[in-house]
Motif scaffolding. Structure first.
Motif, PDB file in Angstrom:
ATOM      1  N   ALA A 151       0.826  -1.206   0.000  1.00 13.83           N
ATOM      2  CA  ALA A 151       0.000   0.000   0.000  1.00 13.83           C
ATOM      3  C   ALA A 151       0.863   1.259   0.000  1.00 13.83           C
ATOM      4  CB  ALA A 151      -0.925  -0.011   1.217  1.00 13.83           C
ATOM      5  N   ALA A 152       1.984   1.226   0.745  1.00 14.91           N
ATOM      6  CA  ALA A 152       2.883   2.380   0.784  1.00 14.91           C
ATOM      7  C   ALA A 152       3.504   2.643  -0.580  1.00 14.91           C
ATOM      8  CB  ALA A 152       3.977   2.141   1.819  1.00 14.91           C
ATOM      9  N   ALA A 153       3.668   1.580  -1.375  1.00 12.36           N
ATOM     10  CA  ALA A 153       4.294   1.733  -2.695  1.00 12.36           C
ATOM     11  C   ALA A 153       3.353   2.347  -3.722  1.00 12.36           C
ATOM     12  CB  ALA A 153       4.789   0.376  -3.192  1.00 12.36           C
ATOM     13  N   LEU A 154       2.039   2.270  -3.491  1.00 12.49           N
ATOM     14  CA  LEU A 154       1.079   2.732  -4.507  1.00 12.49           C
ATOM     15  C   LEU A 154       1.272   4.198  -4.882  1.00 12.49           C
ATOM     16  CD1 LEU A 154      -2.188   0.887  -3.419  1.00 12.49           C
ATOM     17  CD2 LEU A 154      -0.796   0.428  -5.447  1.00 12.49           C
ATOM     18  N   PRO A 155       1.253   5.142  -3.925  1.00  5.34           N
ATOM     19  CA  PRO A 155       1.449   6.540  -4.326  1.00  5.34           C
ATOM     20  C   PRO A 155       2.851   6.813  -4.851  1.00  5.34           C
ATOM     21  CG  PRO A 155       1.366   6.350  -1.936  1.00  5.34           C
ATOM     22  CD  PRO A 155       0.961   5.019  -2.491  1.00  5.34           C
ATOM     23  N   LEU A 156       3.853   6.124  -4.299  1.00  5.56           N
ATOM     24  CA  LEU A 156       5.217   6.304  -4.794  1.00  5.56           C
ATOM     25  C   LEU A 156       5.350   5.810  -6.224  1.00  5.56           C
ATOM     26  CD1 LEU A 156       7.255   5.214  -1.640  1.00  5.56           C
ATOM     27  CD2 LEU A 156       7.026   7.525  -2.556  1.00  5.56           C
ATOM     28  N   ASN A 157       4.665   4.714  -6.538  1.00  5.13           N
ATOM     29  CA  ASN A 157       4.693   4.178  -7.889  1.00  5.13           C
ATOM     30  C   ASN A 157       4.113   5.186  -8.881  1.00  5.13           C
ATOM     31  OD1 ASN A 157       4.947   1.812  -9.790  1.00  5.13           O
ATOM     32  ND2 ASN A 157       2.746   2.141  -9.918  1.00  5.13           N
ATOM     33  N   ALA A 158       2.961   5.760  -8.534  1.00 12.53           N
ATOM     34  CA  ALA A 158       2.331   6.744  -9.418  1.00 12.53           C
ATOM     35  C   ALA A 158       3.204   7.989  -9.568  1.00 12.53           C
ATOM     36  CB  ALA A 158       0.957   7.112  -8.878  1.00 12.53           C
ATOM     37  N   ALA A 159       3.769   8.465  -8.442  1.00 11.75           N
ATOM     38  CA  ALA A 159       4.609   9.669  -8.502  1.00 11.75           C
ATOM     39  C   ALA A 159       5.857   9.433  -9.338  1.00 11.75           C
ATOM     40  CB  ALA A 159       4.993  10.085  -7.083  1.00 11.75           C
ATOM     41  N   THR A 160       6.455   8.240  -9.201  1.00 11.12           N
ATOM     42  CA  THR A 160       7.654   7.927  -9.977  1.00 11.12           C
ATOM     43  C   THR A 160       7.342   7.895 -11.466  1.00 11.12           C
ATOM     44  OG1 THR A 160       8.549   6.646  -8.131  1.00 11.12           O
ATOM     45  CG2 THR A 160       9.518   6.255 -10.293  1.00 11.12           C
ATOM     46  N   GLY A 161       6.207   7.274 -11.840  1.00 13.91           N
ATOM     47  CA  GLY A 161       5.820   7.253 -13.250  1.00 13.91           C
ATOM     48  C   GLY A 161       5.600   8.644 -13.809  1.00 13.91           C
ATOM     49  N   TRP A 162       4.971   9.514 -13.019  1.00 13.51           N
ATOM     50  CA  TRP A 162       4.722  10.896 -13.448  1.00 13.51           C
ATOM     51  C   TRP A 162       6.043  11.638 -13.656  1.00 13.51           C
ATOM     52  CZ3 TRP A 162       0.819  14.048 -14.922  1.00 13.51           C
ATOM     53  CH2 TRP A 162       1.015  15.429 -14.849  1.00 13.51           C
ATOM     54  N   ILE A 163       6.957  11.495 -12.695  1.00 16.49           N
ATOM     55  CA  ILE A 163       8.226  12.216 -12.776  1.00 16.49           C
ATOM     56  C   ILE A 163       9.082  11.697 -13.934  1.00 16.49           C
ATOM     57  CG2 ILE A 163      10.415  12.601 -11.571  1.00 16.49           C
ATOM     58  CD1 ILE A 163       8.734  12.550  -8.943  1.00 16.49           C
ATOM     59  N   ARG A 164       9.171  10.384 -14.071  1.00 15.06           N
ATOM     60  CA  ARG A 164      10.043   9.825 -15.112  1.00 15.06           C
ATOM     61  C   ARG A 164       9.526  10.134 -16.510  1.00 15.06           C
ATOM     62  NH1 ARG A 164      13.295   4.477 -13.342  1.00 15.06           N
ATOM     63  NH2 ARG A 164      13.766   5.122 -11.219  1.00 15.06           N
ATOM     64  N   ASN A 165       8.219  10.257 -16.654  1.00 17.77           N
ATOM     65  CA  ASN A 165       7.645  10.586 -17.957  1.00 17.77           C
ATOM     66  C   ASN A 165       7.393  12.079 -18.123  1.00 17.77           C
ATOM     67  OD1 ASN A 165       7.051   7.898 -19.391  1.00 17.77           O
ATOM     68  ND2 ASN A 165       6.220   7.529 -17.346  1.00 17.77           N
ATOM     69  N   LYS A 166       7.858  12.872 -17.140  1.00 19.38           N
ATOM     70  CA  LYS A 166       7.736  14.332 -17.170  1.00 19.38           C
ATOM     71  C   LYS A 166       6.286  14.772 -17.368  1.00 19.38           C
ATOM     72  CE  LYS A 166      12.450  14.842 -18.872  1.00 19.38           C
ATOM     73  NZ  LYS A 166      13.350  15.330 -19.941  1.00 19.38           N
ATOM     74  N   GLY A 167       5.378  14.021 -16.744  1.00 12.68           N
ATOM     75  CA  GLY A 167       3.966  14.378 -16.793  1.00 12.68           C
ATOM     76  C   GLY A 167       3.256  14.005 -18.070  1.00 12.68           C
ATOM     77  N   ARG A 168       3.976  13.422 -19.019  1.00 15.34           N
ATOM     78  CA  ARG A 168       3.365  13.077 -20.304  1.00 15.34           C
ATOM     79  C   ARG A 168       2.971  11.606 -20.338  1.00 15.34           C
ATOM     80  NH1 ARG A 168       7.791  16.464 -22.050  1.00 15.34           N
ATOM     81  NH2 ARG A 168       9.082  14.626 -22.378  1.00 15.34           N
ATOM     82  N   THR A 169       1.949  11.281 -21.129  1.00 17.45           N
ATOM     83  CA  THR A 169       1.616   9.879 -21.342  1.00 17.45           C
ATOM     84  C   THR A 169       2.681   9.254 -22.234  1.00 17.45           C
ATOM     85  OG1 THR A 169       0.247  10.426 -23.263  1.00 17.45           O
ATOM     86  CG2 THR A 169      -0.857  10.305 -21.105  1.00 17.45           C
ATOM     87  N   ALA A 170       2.874   7.954 -22.083  1.00 11.44           N
ATOM     88  CA  ALA A 170       3.951   7.286 -22.812  1.00 11.44           C
ATOM     89  C   ALA A 170       3.607   5.816 -23.003  1.00 11.44           C
ATOM     90  CB  ALA A 170       5.260   7.422 -22.046  1.00 11.44           C
ATOM     91  N   PRO A 171       4.156   5.198 -24.048  1.00 10.02           N
ATOM     92  CA  PRO A 171       4.001   3.750 -24.188  1.00 10.02           C
ATOM     93  C   PRO A 171       4.901   3.046 -23.199  1.00 10.02           C
ATOM     94  CG  PRO A 171       5.448   4.588 -25.895  1.00 10.02           C
ATOM     95  CD  PRO A 171       4.945   5.786 -25.147  1.00 10.02           C
ATOM     96  N   PRO A 172       4.630   1.783 -22.891  1.00 11.94           N
ATOM     97  CA  PRO A 172       5.510   1.064 -21.963  1.00 11.94           C
ATOM     98  C   PRO A 172       6.890   0.859 -22.574  1.00 11.94           C
ATOM     99  CG  PRO A 172       3.886  -0.424 -22.928  1.00 11.94           C
ATOM    100  CD  PRO A 172       3.498   0.961 -23.340  1.00 11.94           C
ATOM    101  N   PRO A 173       7.944   0.897 -21.767  1.00 12.38           N
ATOM    102  CA  PRO A 173       9.284   0.603 -22.294  1.00 12.38           C
ATOM    103  C   PRO A 173       9.334  -0.791 -22.899  1.00 12.38           C
ATOM    104  CG  PRO A 173       9.397   1.467 -20.045  1.00 12.38           C
ATOM    105  CD  PRO A 173       7.956   1.193 -20.336  1.00 12.38           C
ATOM    106  N   ALA A 174      10.261  -0.993 -23.842  1.00 10.56           N
ATOM    107  CA  ALA A 174      10.389  -2.299 -24.496  1.00 10.56           C
ATOM    108  C   ALA A 174      10.656  -3.401 -23.493  1.00 10.56           C
ATOM    109  CB  ALA A 174      11.512  -2.243 -25.536  1.00 10.56           C
ATOM    110  N   SER A 175      11.344  -3.071 -22.418  1.00 13.04           N
ATOM    111  CA  SER A 175      11.674  -4.068 -21.406  1.00 13.04           C
ATOM    112  C   SER A 175      10.453  -4.541 -20.628  1.00 13.04           C
ATOM    113  CB  SER A 175      12.704  -3.486 -20.430  1.00 13.04           C
ATOM    114  OG  SER A 175      12.228  -2.281 -19.862  1.00 13.04           O
TER     115      SER A 175
END
Length: 218
Positions: A151-175
């Motif tokens: 449960a603690a990872a849920l908001p961190l997961n969302a925040a990390t995705g937002w930061i790494r994609n600079k707020g933009r939508t993106a396709p999943p990495p090839a990996s």
């Protein structure tokens, strides 16, 4: 009627799908910190598109990278410089690797696809004296502590995705395109089996539904 928690989780799933990031690659730098500054040979098990294998090649004389998916192995070869000391192999992780010993063996998000105890025993046999095994794996939440960490990872997961994609939508990495099999072993089961096969191994629960295992052969 859909309950508020369910609606929240569905919304979170949609958000994460729009802002994906590679949870396994998140631990690559940590893996490298567990390894010597230089070593002769390395084996990366479940190498995928080769990101970790290429990192290992910055310190190793030779890297064997094995994955059971021929298509993803072909993609890894395309992404890797011909000058890099990496050999990509499309084969079973336990039976298709060249008969050799390795100073380093890494295994990221793959161990739950393999017979757990047999795989650890296989890696132990393939390590040179003084060699290092590093695993990043998945565990199944069963205890209240497990669920609390998830449960603690849920908001961190969302925040990390937002930061790494600079707020933009993106396709999943090839990996992230490989099929995912859910983990079946709890963390306590993983610890018990690991310590039976690899006495002295260091294991820790980690964020983002992962655990780490480090073992050095005497």
């Amino acid at each position: 009627m859909t309950t508020l928690p369910h609606r929240f989780l569905h919304a979170l799933d949609r958000f994460n799908a729009a802002h994906p990031w590679d949870h396994n690659a998140h631990y690559h730098r940590w893996i490298m910190r567990q390894l010597p500054g230089g070593f002769r040979t390395a084996l990366d098990v479940g190498s995928g598109t080769g990101d970790l294998a290429r990192l290992l090649a910055t310190r190793a004389t030779a890297v064997d990278a094995v994955d059971s998916d021929p298509a993803i192995v072909a993609r890894a070869r395309e992404l890797t410089s011909p000058d890099a000391p990496v050999t990509f192999i499309a084969a079973d992780a336990l039976t298709g690797v060249p008969a050799a010993s390795y100073d380093v063996i890494t295994c990221v998000a793959v161990l739950h696809h393999l017979p757990f105890t047999d795989a650890l025993a296989h890696f132990r046999r393939r390590l040179t004296p003084g060699g290092t095994l590093v695993v990043v794996g998945l565990w199944r939440a069963r205890t209240p502590g497990d669920h609390l960490l998830g449960a603690a990872a849920l908001p961190l997961n969302a925040a990390t995705g937002w930061i790494r994609n600079k707020g933009r939508t993106a396709p999943p990495p090839a990996s992230m395109t490989a099929p995912v099999r859910p983990a079946t072993m709890s963390f306590s089961e993983i610890v018990r089996e690991t310590r039976r096969v690899l006495p002295g191994a260091r294991l820790r629960r980690r964020l983002f539904w992962r655990y780490t295992l480090v073992w050095r052969r005497d």
